[in-house]
Design a protein around this motif. Structure first.
Motif, PDB file in Angstrom:
ATOM      1  N   SER A 257       2.273  -3.047   6.727  1.00 31.92           N
ATOM      2  CA  SER A 257       0.948  -3.488   6.293  1.00 31.92           C
ATOM      3  C   SER A 257       1.072  -4.393   5.084  1.00 31.92           C
ATOM      4  CB  SER A 257       0.085  -2.282   5.915  1.00 31.92           C
ATOM      5  OG  SER A 257       0.005  -1.400   7.002  1.00 31.92           O
TER       6      SER A 257
ATOM      7  N   GLU B 154      -1.323  -1.463   1.152  1.00 33.79           N
ATOM      8  CA  GLU B 154      -1.422  -0.033   1.360  1.00 33.79           C
ATOM      9  C   GLU B 154      -1.889   0.598   0.058  1.00 33.79           C
ATOM     10  OE1 GLU B 154       2.169   1.570   2.942  1.00 33.79           O
ATOM     11  OE2 GLU B 154       1.375   3.605   3.025  1.00 33.79           O
TER      12      GLU B 154
ATOM     13  N   LYS C 167      -3.017   4.132  -1.790  1.00 34.19           N
ATOM     14  CA  LYS C 167      -2.868   5.578  -1.594  1.00 34.19           C
ATOM     15  C   LYS C 167      -3.410   6.348  -2.777  1.00 34.19           C
ATOM     16  CE  LYS C 167       1.054   6.444   1.452  1.00 34.19           C
ATOM     17  NZ  LYS C 167       2.522   6.516   1.371  1.00 34.19           N
TER      18      LYS C 167
ATOM     19  N   THR D 272      -5.217   1.058   4.610  1.00 30.87           N
ATOM     20  CA  THR D 272      -4.222   0.000   4.781  1.00 30.87           C
ATOM     21  C   THR D 272      -4.919  -1.214   5.383  1.00 30.87           C
ATOM     22  OG1 THR D 272      -3.666   0.722   7.005  1.00 30.87           O
ATOM     23  CG2 THR D 272      -2.316   1.605   5.219  1.00 30.87           C
TER      24      THR D 272
END
Lengths: 218, 251
Positions: B2, B5, B7, B25
């Motif tokens: 990707s 991303e 998180k 993503t």
């Protein structure tokens, strides 16, 4: 010694007004950049520095310039002994510090009036802090502070007359001599013409700058 | 891999947690629209991506390279941040053009200061970008001589000049009169291509639906729902999404 208009004009100009101009020019030369440094101190994120600079600005703006002149000239000798500063240098130091403090407050107001968005736009485009200041913010600040700066600078023209307090031969000092030597007072009144002409010139200059920066709005 | 991303991104202002663990993503060439009510954390998310705010927790990874890690505060030096944020471009709600520069100068200033390209190259690319946003006839005008829509188009060209991997828009039409939003949306729509990855925070539902590959609905600092435009707009699962869309449709 006869006191014709021509001879008085020449004497006032050569022996007095040139000194006035020198003091005016050199004060600006040093006070304009020093003011910027002081304004960064006023806006510093480091609190102790900010307090010290705020204190300095309070003292300088809160006491008469005339008193500051006397302190700079006589103070070091009284405290440490030894030789006095050259008269002109003492006057220049006092003027530079005094005007730098006033300028600093004006700069601070101008810098803080620029929107956060201008800084952020520069940041997301990968500019460094100094690039943002010099390439993005500075000209906008200059445009905004032009009017208050013109006030201060015109005040400076007239404040130069304070130099006579420690016997620096500026124009008023020279004109006053005519009272003692020739018993005439009109040269003293006549000095106003010099001040008016010079401040008129400065006003035109500032109008010119204002027009120059009229092409953008911020 | 990707292109982006994100998180566990968490961000608070004082007691107010604005982002509560954001995960998503984005693939290269995709357009992501972020919708949701004001105060839902949309703008804060964009500002975190662009390093204008720093999250307390979470990571941001671009092309496999971790450019931000909330746990690692050692990498917050100005120079680090400056280079990393170049992965992203940001178009602001309030345009934030540099008023003292012409359209061309606005577009060329940052590349010139970066100093990686020759003057001629920068100039040529700038004129191409200005043409792309349809403002060639205004190239030597100053921002105060342009309409809001034109200013925003310049801001888009300016952001593109730094060749970001991901171009972000923070409510690009919210400060515009309704009749000017169309020209800006058209330009954004025209940027859509295999190479251009975009994240658009917007209140223009029709635009979000027609231009996006993915739509994210944010509410109270979480991603309430994310999916294709059809899934989010036509078959919303969450009650909050349904309520928001019903409300948006009334306007």
């Amino acid at each position: 010694m006869g006191a014709s208009l021509l001879s008085v004009t020449e004497n006032l100009f050569v022996n007095g007004f040139l000194m006035t101009l020198k003091l005016f020019g050199m004060t600006l030369l040093f006070a304009i950049p020093l003011g910027l440094i002081i304004s960064f101190g006023l806006m510093s994120k480091f609190k102790p520095l900010r307090w010290v600079i705020n204190f300095l600005v309070w003292v300088i703006r809160g006491t008469p310039l005339m008193l500051q002149l006397i302190v700079v000239y006589y103070g070091p000798g009284l405290i440490w002994g030894g030789e006095l500063l050259e008269r002109f240098n003492a006057v220049l130091i006092a003027f530079v510090i005094n005007y730098a403090c006033y300028f600093a407050v004006i700069y601070k107001g101008g810098i803080e009036s620029i929107s956060q968005g201008q800084y952020e736009a520069g940041q997301v485009l990968g500019m460094t802090k100094s690039q943002i200041f010099f390439k993005v913010v500075l000209l906008q600040v200059i445009k905004r502070i032009l009017a208050p700066m013109s006030n201060e600078i015109i005040t400076l023209v007239k404040d130069t007359s304070l130099a006579r307090i420690i016997a620096v031969y500026e124009i008023i000092f020279v004109a006053q001599d005519y009272i003692k030597t020739d018993g005439i007072i009109w040269p003293l009144f006549y000095t106003a013409v010099f001040y008016l002409a010079f401040s008129g010139l400065l006003t035109l200059l500032f109008n010119f700058f204002e027009k120059k920066l009229d092409y953008f709005k911020s | 891999m990707s292109i982006l991303e994100v998180k566990g991104l968490t961000k608070s202002f004082g007691d107010n947690t604005v982002l509560k663990g954001i995960d998503f993503t984005l693939e290269k060439g995709e357009v992501l629209s972020i919708i949701g009510s004001s105060g839902g954390g949309k703008t804060t998310l964009l500002r975190c991506l662009n390093s204008l705010e720093f999250a307390e927790k979470g990571t941001i990874t671009v092309n496999g390279d971790v450019i931000f890690d909330g746990a690692d505060k050692s990498r917050r030096k100005e120079k680090d941040i400056r280079l990393k944020r170049l992965h992203f471009g940001l178009v602001f709600q309030q345009f934030n053009l540099f008023p003292q520069y012409t359209v061309t100068e606005n577009v060329t200033l940052a590349p010139r200061l970066m100093g990686n390209q020759s003057k001629e190259e920068i100039e040529r690319e700038a004129q191409a970008l200005i043409e792309r946003v349809g403002l060639s006839d205004k190239a030597e005008n100053y921002p105060c001589e342009l309409s809001g829509g034109q200013q925003q188009r310049v801001a888009i060209a300016r952001a593109l000049a730094m060749k970001p991997d991901i171009l972000c828009f923070d409510e690009p039409t919210s400060a515009l009169d309704p009749e000017l939003t169309g020209e800006v949306l058209k330009v954004i729509r025209g940027l859509k291509s295999e190479d251009t990855t975009m994240i658009v925070v917007t209140h223009e539902m029709g635009f979000a639906q027609s231009v996006s590959d993915k739509v994210m609905f944010m509410a109270d600092g979480v991603i309430e729902e994310m999916g294709t435009p059809e899934a989010v707009f036509e078959k919303p699962q969450s009650e909050k999404t349904k309520a928001f869309l019903a409300n948006a449709n009334e306007k």
